[in-house]
Design an enzyme around this catalytic site. Structure first.
Site, PDB file in Angstrom:
ATOM      1  N   ASP A 215      -1.662  -6.013   3.311  1.00  0.00           N
ATOM      2  CA  ASP A 215      -1.379  -7.476   3.274  1.00  0.00           C
ATOM      3  C   ASP A 215      -2.124  -8.315   3.178  1.00  0.00           C
ATOM      4  OD1 ASP A 215       1.845  -8.529   4.621  1.00  0.00           O
ATOM      5  OD2 ASP A 215       0.386  -9.471   5.580  1.00  0.00           O
ATOM      6  N   GLU A 275     -16.057   7.273   1.421  1.00  0.00           N
ATOM      7  CA  GLU A 275     -17.070   7.675   2.240  1.00  0.00           C
ATOM      8  C   GLU A 275     -16.166   8.831   2.150  1.00  0.00           C
ATOM      9  OE1 GLU A 275     -18.116   6.573   6.120  1.00  0.00           O
ATOM     10  OE2 GLU A 275     -18.998   4.895   4.847  1.00  0.00           O
TER      11      GLU A 275
END
Length: 555
Positions: A215, A275
Site C-alpha cells: 500500500d 531469502e
C-alpha cells in the site's frame, strides 16, 4: 502453520517458479465484501477459503487480499493496530492458514496487503511514541514543532482533506498523517522502524504467503527538512490520486512523498523476499505527476520490487488509443525493463462499468473490449472482485455511507463505498448469497441480475468472457510475457504487436462505437480464435464491429 498449509507450501517450493509473477493475473479480494460465513454481515477469511474454487475457475494466477489485520477499522483495515494478528471480525490466524492451503491446492499464489507507511493511532508503537519526547519510540513517527505562530510545520496536505499535520497535546508537537488523523505516518528515516516492518514481512513470509501488495509504496519517506510543497499550475492538476474537489491536487508533492531514500529501503525489502522461494510484490504508486517514472524506478534493475501499478487506468479519464500509447511511451522512456501491473479497478475508485461505461451506448460490449485490451498489454494484471461480473458503481445514500472519505467530501465526491458493496453470488438468494445477516453495505438491486449464478452457465456472459480472455492470454506466451510495440493509435483504433520467441500476435482494437475497417499491410496473417471477439480479416483488411477486436498471428 497447520499440516495442510505446510504440505501445500512444500509442494509449491519444489516447483518454485521465481518468475511466476511476470504476466500473472492477480484477483483482488476485499474481505469485508467477499463472503460472510459467520452471519454478522461482514465477509471473513473462511468465506474466502470457501470461494477459492470459484476464483480458480477464472483462470487467474494469484489472489491479493486487502488487510485483515487487527484494526480499529476507521479506514477499514488500512489502519493497522497489530500487524501479527487477524482481526476477530475476519477470523483467526488458523483461518488464514486455511486460505493459503486452499489457494495452493488450486494452484493459486497468495499475496497480502502490507500497509507499512502508517499505522493506527492505537498501535502500541504510536501509543508509546506520543507519550513523551524521550521514550524508546519517540522517533518512530514523524513529529515536528509548530511554527512560531502555532501553525503546522509546513503546507503538506492529507489525501483525506485538510492539513497533513495533527496537534498532539501530550508532546505539544504535530505528527504527520498523509491520510486520516488516526493514521500517523511511520518515520522510515529511523533504522529501527525499517527493521520492525521488515520483521512484519518476515512473519507473514514464514506463514506461507507468496508475496505482498504494498500500500502507498511511495509514501514511506518524507523530506527530512520538511520543505513546503510547491503549488501546481491549474493546467497540470488532475484527479488521478485524489478526487477533483480535493485541494490535495493543488500541490506538486515533491517533499511529502516519493523521496530518493525510498529506493534503498525497497532493495532491503527485496533482499528479504529473496531469502524465500518465488516471492513477489506489487507496489501501489500514488502520484499524479510522476507515477510512471516511479514505476520504472521501483521495478527496474531487478533489485527492487517486481511490479508496481500507477493510476493511469484507474483515473476518471476514458482511455483512448492515444492515451494508451502515451502511457507506454512514457514508461519505455523511463526504463526498458520496468514491469507494470495494470488495473482498471480496485477498492478505491469508481467501478469502470460506471466510470467509463456510462458514456457509451453498449456498456457490456465496451467492458468486454476493455477486458480484452487490458489482457493484451505488456505487464501483469489486477482484477478487482466483481469486475468479472460487470458490476456497476452502487449509489449509496448519505445515511448509509461508511467511508470517512466520502463523508468528508459529500456530495461532490461520494467516497469509495460504491465500489465496495458485497459480491453477488446468488441473484435469488438471501442477500445475494453473501451473508445470512444484514450486509455492512447495501446490495444494489441492479447487481442481482449480474450475480455469479446468473452468468455462470451463460455463453457470452461477462463472467465467461473473462474466463475465455484470461485462458486466451495464458495460452499465448507473447501475450503474457512478450515484447510490445504499438503500431497505430489514432481515431479509436489501437494496433498492438506482441512478440515472444517465434510467436508474433497482432491485436487490433476498435475503441469506437461504430463499425470500422482497418487496413493491415502485413502478409501472412492468420486469425486466432478462442476468444469472444468477432473481428474478421479478409484481403488485407480487418473488419471490426463497434467495440470489437481482432487477434492474428503473423509470419
Amino acid at each position: 502453520m497447520n499440516d495442510l498449509t505446510e504440505n501445500a507450501t512444500l509442494l509449491t517450493d519444489k516447483a518454485a517458479d521465481h518468475d511466476w509473477w511476470r504476466g500473472a493475473v492477480i484477483y483482488q479480494i476485499y474481505p469485508r465484501s467477499f463472503q460472510d460465513t459467520s452471519g454478522d454481515g461482514i465477509g471473513d477469511l473462511a468465506g474466502i477459503a470457501q470461494r477459492i474454487p470459484y476464483i480458480a475457475s477464472l483462470g487467474v494466477d494469484a489472489i491479493w487480499i486487502s488487510p485483515f489485520f487487527t484494526s480499529p477499522m476507521k479506514d477499514f483495515g488500512y489502519d493497522v493496530s497489530d500487524y501479527l494478528s487477524v482481526d476477530p471480525m475476519f477470523g483467526t490466524v488458523h483461518d488464514f492458514d486455511d486460505v493459503i492451503a486452499a489457494a495452493h491446492a488450486h494452484g493459486l499464489k497468495v499475496m497480502i496487503d502490507l500497509v507499512i507507511s502508517h499505522t493506527a493511532d492505537i498501535h502500541p508503537w504510536f501509543v508509546e511514541s506520543r507519550s513523551s519526547k524521550d521514550n524508546a519510540k519517540a522517533d518512530w513517527y514523524v513529529w515536528a514543532d509548530a511554527k512560531d505562530d502555532g501553525s503546522p510545520p509546513n503546507n503538506w496536505l492529507s489525501i483525506f482533506g485538510g492539513t497533513a499535520w495533527e496537534w498532539d497535546s501530550t508532546r505539544c508537537q504535530y505528527y504527520l498523517h498523509n491520510f486520516l488523523t488516526s493514521q500517523p505516518d511511520l518515520n522510515f528515516h529511523n533504522e529501527e522502524v525499517q527493521a520492525a516492518v521488515l520483521d512484519v514481512a518476515r512473519f507473514w513470509l514464514d506463514r506461507g504467503v507468496d508475496g505482498f501488495r504494498l500500500d502507498t509504496i511511495n509514501f514511506y519517506f518524507h523530506d527530512r527538512q520538511l520543505r513546503d510543497n510547491p503549488s501546481l499550475p491549474v493546467e497540470r492538476r488532475n484527479a488521478k490520486t485524489a478526487p477533483a474537489v480535493n485541494p490535495y491536487n493543488f500541490q506538486e508533492h515533491l517533499y511529502s512523498k516519493s523521496q530518493p531514500e525510498n529506493v534503498e529501503f525497497l532493495r532491503r525489502l527485496r533482499a528479504l523476499m529473496n531469502e524465500y522461494p518465488a516471492i513477489a510484490a506489487v507496489g501501489e504508486i500514488g502520484d499524479s505527476q510522476r507515477g510512471l517514472e516511479l514505476m520504472a524506478e521501483y521495478t527496474g534493475g531487478g533489485d527492487k520490487m517486481q511490479m508496481c501499478y500507477a493510476f493511469d487506468f484507474l483515473a476518471p479519464e476514458v482511455p483512448t488509443a492515444e492515451s494508451v500509447e502515451e502511457v507506454f511511451t512514457t514508461l519505455r522512456q523511463a526504463s526498458e525493463d520496468a514491469w507494470p501491473c495494470w488495473a482498471m479497478s480496485n477498492h478505491d475508485v469508481v467501478r469502470p462499468a460506471s466510470r467509463w461505461g456510462d458514456h457509451v451506448r453498449d456498456r457490456t460490449a465496451y467492458m468486454k473490449l476493455l477486458a480484452g485490451l487490458m489482457a493484451s498489454l505488456r505487464g501483469s494484471l489486477c482484477i478487482y472482485q466483481g469486475e468479472e461480473l460487470g458490476l456497476t458503481e452502487a449509489d449509496i445514500a448519505y445515511d448509509q455511507l461508511q467511508d470517512p472519505y466520502g463523508i468528508r467530501f459529500w456530495p461532490k465526491f461520494k467516497g469509495r463505498d460504491g465500489c465496495r458493496t458485497p459480491m453477488v453470488w446468488d441473484g435469488d438468494g438471501v442477500n445475494a448469497g453473501f451473508s445470512n445477516g444484514r450486509p455492512w453495505l447495501p446490495i444494489p438491486g441492479d447487481h442481482l441480475g449480474l450475480a455469479v449464478d446468473k452468468q455462470d452457465h451463460v455463453q457470452g456472459s461477462m463472467l465467461n468472457h473473462y474466463r475465455k480472455i484470461l485462458a486466451f492470454r495464458k495460452a499465448h506466451e507473447a501475450l503474457r510475457v512478450g515484447t510490445m510495440s504499438i503500431l497505430k493509435a489514432e481515431d479509436g483504433i489501437l494496433i498492438i504487436e506482441r512478440k515472444a520467441g517465434d510467436e508474433t500476435i497482432l491485436c487490433v482494437f476498435n475503441l469506437s462505437d461504430e463499425r470500422r475497417d482497418v487496413a493491415l499491410d502485413r502478409p501472412g496473417i492468420q486469425a486466432i480464435s478462442d476468444h469472444d471477439f468477432s473481428g474478421l480479416y479478409r484481403d488485407g483488411t480487418v473488419h471490426l464491429g463497434a467495440f470489437d477486436a481482432f487477434f492474428g498471428k503473423t509470419d
